[in-house]
Design a protein around this motif. Structure first.
Motif, PDB file in Angstrom:
ATOM      1  N   SER A  65      -5.409 -30.725  43.213  1.00 31.74           N
ATOM      2  CA  SER A  65      -6.136 -30.102  42.211  1.00 31.74           C
ATOM      3  C   SER A  65      -5.716 -29.164  41.277  1.00 31.74           C
ATOM      4  CB  SER A  65      -7.173 -29.313  43.050  1.00 31.74           C
ATOM      5  OG  SER A  65      -8.150 -30.177  43.723  1.00 31.74           O
ATOM      6  N   GLY A  66      -4.367 -28.542  41.774  1.00 33.91           N
ATOM      7  CA  GLY A  66      -3.763 -27.849  40.960  1.00 33.91           C
ATOM      8  C   GLY A  66      -4.526 -26.470  40.180  1.00 33.91           C
ATOM      9  N   TRP A  67      -4.511 -26.861  38.978  1.00 29.96           N
ATOM     10  CA  TRP A  67      -5.095 -25.691  37.967  1.00 29.96           C
ATOM     11  C   TRP A  67      -6.617 -25.764  38.160  1.00 29.96           C
ATOM     12  CZ3 TRP A  67      -2.721 -22.136  35.694  1.00 29.96           C
ATOM     13  CH2 TRP A  67      -1.454 -22.185  35.398  1.00 29.96           C
ATOM     14  N   ASP A  68      -7.296 -26.786  38.542  1.00 30.54           N
ATOM     15  CA  ASP A  68      -8.765 -27.077  38.908  1.00 30.54           C
ATOM     16  C   ASP A  68      -9.243 -26.219  40.080  1.00 30.54           C
ATOM     17  OD1 ASP A  68      -9.120 -28.462  36.235  1.00 30.54           O
ATOM     18  OD2 ASP A  68      -8.454 -30.361  37.377  1.00 30.54           O
ATOM     19  N   TRP A  69      -8.257 -26.023  40.988  1.00 28.53           N
ATOM     20  CA  TRP A  69      -8.661 -25.446  42.405  1.00 28.53           C
ATOM     21  C   TRP A  69      -9.745 -24.532  42.307  1.00 28.53           C
ATOM     22  CZ3 TRP A  69      -8.361 -26.443  47.317  1.00 28.53           C
ATOM     23  CH2 TRP A  69      -8.885 -25.568  48.067  1.00 28.53           C
ATOM     24  N   GLN A  70      -9.602 -23.559  41.485  1.00 28.02           N
ATOM     25  CA  GLN A  70     -10.232 -22.352  41.428  1.00 28.02           C
ATOM     26  C   GLN A  70     -11.695 -22.709  40.905  1.00 28.02           C
ATOM     27  OE1 GLN A  70      -8.578 -18.237  40.491  1.00 28.02           O
ATOM     28  NE2 GLN A  70     -10.163 -18.192  39.048  1.00 28.02           N
ATOM     29  N   THR A  71     -11.603 -23.757  39.895  1.00 25.84           N
ATOM     30  CA  THR A  71     -12.985 -23.927  39.350  1.00 25.84           C
ATOM     31  C   THR A  71     -14.040 -24.949  39.979  1.00 25.84           C
ATOM     32  OG1 THR A  71     -11.908 -23.898  37.126  1.00 25.84           O
ATOM     33  CG2 THR A  71     -13.876 -25.369  37.327  1.00 25.84           C
ATOM     34  N   THR A  72     -13.226 -26.007  40.743  1.00 23.41           N
ATOM     35  CA  THR A  72     -13.892 -26.771  41.717  1.00 23.41           C
ATOM     36  C   THR A  72     -14.546 -26.356  42.974  1.00 23.41           C
ATOM     37  OG1 THR A  72     -11.906 -27.960  42.352  1.00 23.41           O
ATOM     38  CG2 THR A  72     -13.019 -28.908  40.352  1.00 23.41           C
ATOM     39  N   THR A  73     -13.450 -25.395  43.327  1.00 23.30           N
ATOM     40  CA  THR A  73     -13.833 -24.688  44.843  1.00 23.30           C
ATOM     41  C   THR A  73     -14.596 -23.511  44.783  1.00 23.30           C
ATOM     42  OG1 THR A  73     -11.880 -23.696  45.069  1.00 23.30           O
ATOM     43  CG2 THR A  73     -11.866 -26.160  45.779  1.00 23.30           C
TER      44      THR A  73
END
Length: 224
Positions: free
Chosen positions: A179-187
């Motif tokens: 997920s990398g950069w998307d981790w915070q947004t998606t979780t």
């Protein structure tokens, strides 16, 4: 010398430092150790590490429900001197269900780490195999089962705990396959808080005897 259970807990909760480590390794009266493990179960694994803890306290900790606590006891020289046949916990059957004492947000983090492989992470068949799953499809199916069990507080095998931790480590940090950069947004998990929890989980999830034995790089087997 630790004078009370409350003093020990204050140092246990203190930020990491050389002084904190030194204080947590100081001796205490048997009554103090018993009060610590009775009132503060989260401290038990740390107590088991203390070289000054008497055998009578280790006897109690050996029966703890948390595998991490029992593991610490079984690798202590004091314990092995009295129970030489109880060593080498990494040779225990890794398929036996074990319980770990985790907070609700830590359990939710591991479940999120497994779920992230369904998107936006991009797993390959080879990478799924490297993380201990039979295929990408098995990562989705078994990952969902493991994540639900962790969230519900159900005991899991050491193999499943290892797969959950490894899958979360990779999906969180890798922007190539995870997920990398998307981790915070998606979780919804803040990056800084996530890393702090992950470091704590890495210290407490028992993985010994899995990598190189159950999956990962295995020893070469003799040819028939």
């Amino acid at each position: 010398m630790i004078k009370s259970a409350d003093e020990y807990k204050r140092w246990f909760d203190a930020p990491d430092s050389t002084e904190r480590v030194r204080k947590l390794w100081e001796p205490a009266a048997v009554e103090t150790w018993l009060e610590v493990i009775e009132r503060f179960p989260e401290c038990r694994a740390e107590v088991a590490w203390n070289r000054e803890v008497p055998l009578a306290v280790l006897e109690l900790l050996r029966q703890d429900e948390d595998e991490n606590v029992r593991w610490h006891v079984r690798t202590r020289a004091t314990w092995l001197g009295a129970h030489p046949g109880d060593g080498e916990p990494w040779k225990d059957d890794p398929s036996t269900p074990i319980q770990l004492r985790l907070a609700e947000d830590e359990r939710a983090l591991l479940r999120a780490g497994l779920n992230e492989w369904g998107g936006p992470a991009r797993c390959t068949e080879e990478f799924a195999l490297a993380m201990g799953f039979e295929s990408v499809a098995d990562l989705f199916a078994s990952g969902g089962r493991i994540g639900d069990a962790i969230l519900a507080g159900v005991p899991l095998s050491r193999t499943d705990w290892t797969r959950a931790l490894l899958a979360t480590e990779v999906v969180l940090l890798s922007n190539v396959i995870g997920s990398g950069w998307d981790w915070q947004t998606t979780t919804g998990f803040d990056d800084a808080a996530t890393l702090s929890m992950l470091r704590s989980l890495q210290r407490r999830i028992v993985t010994g005897g899995v990598i190189g034995e159950v999956f990962g790089t295995r020893p070469a087997r003799p040819q028939p």
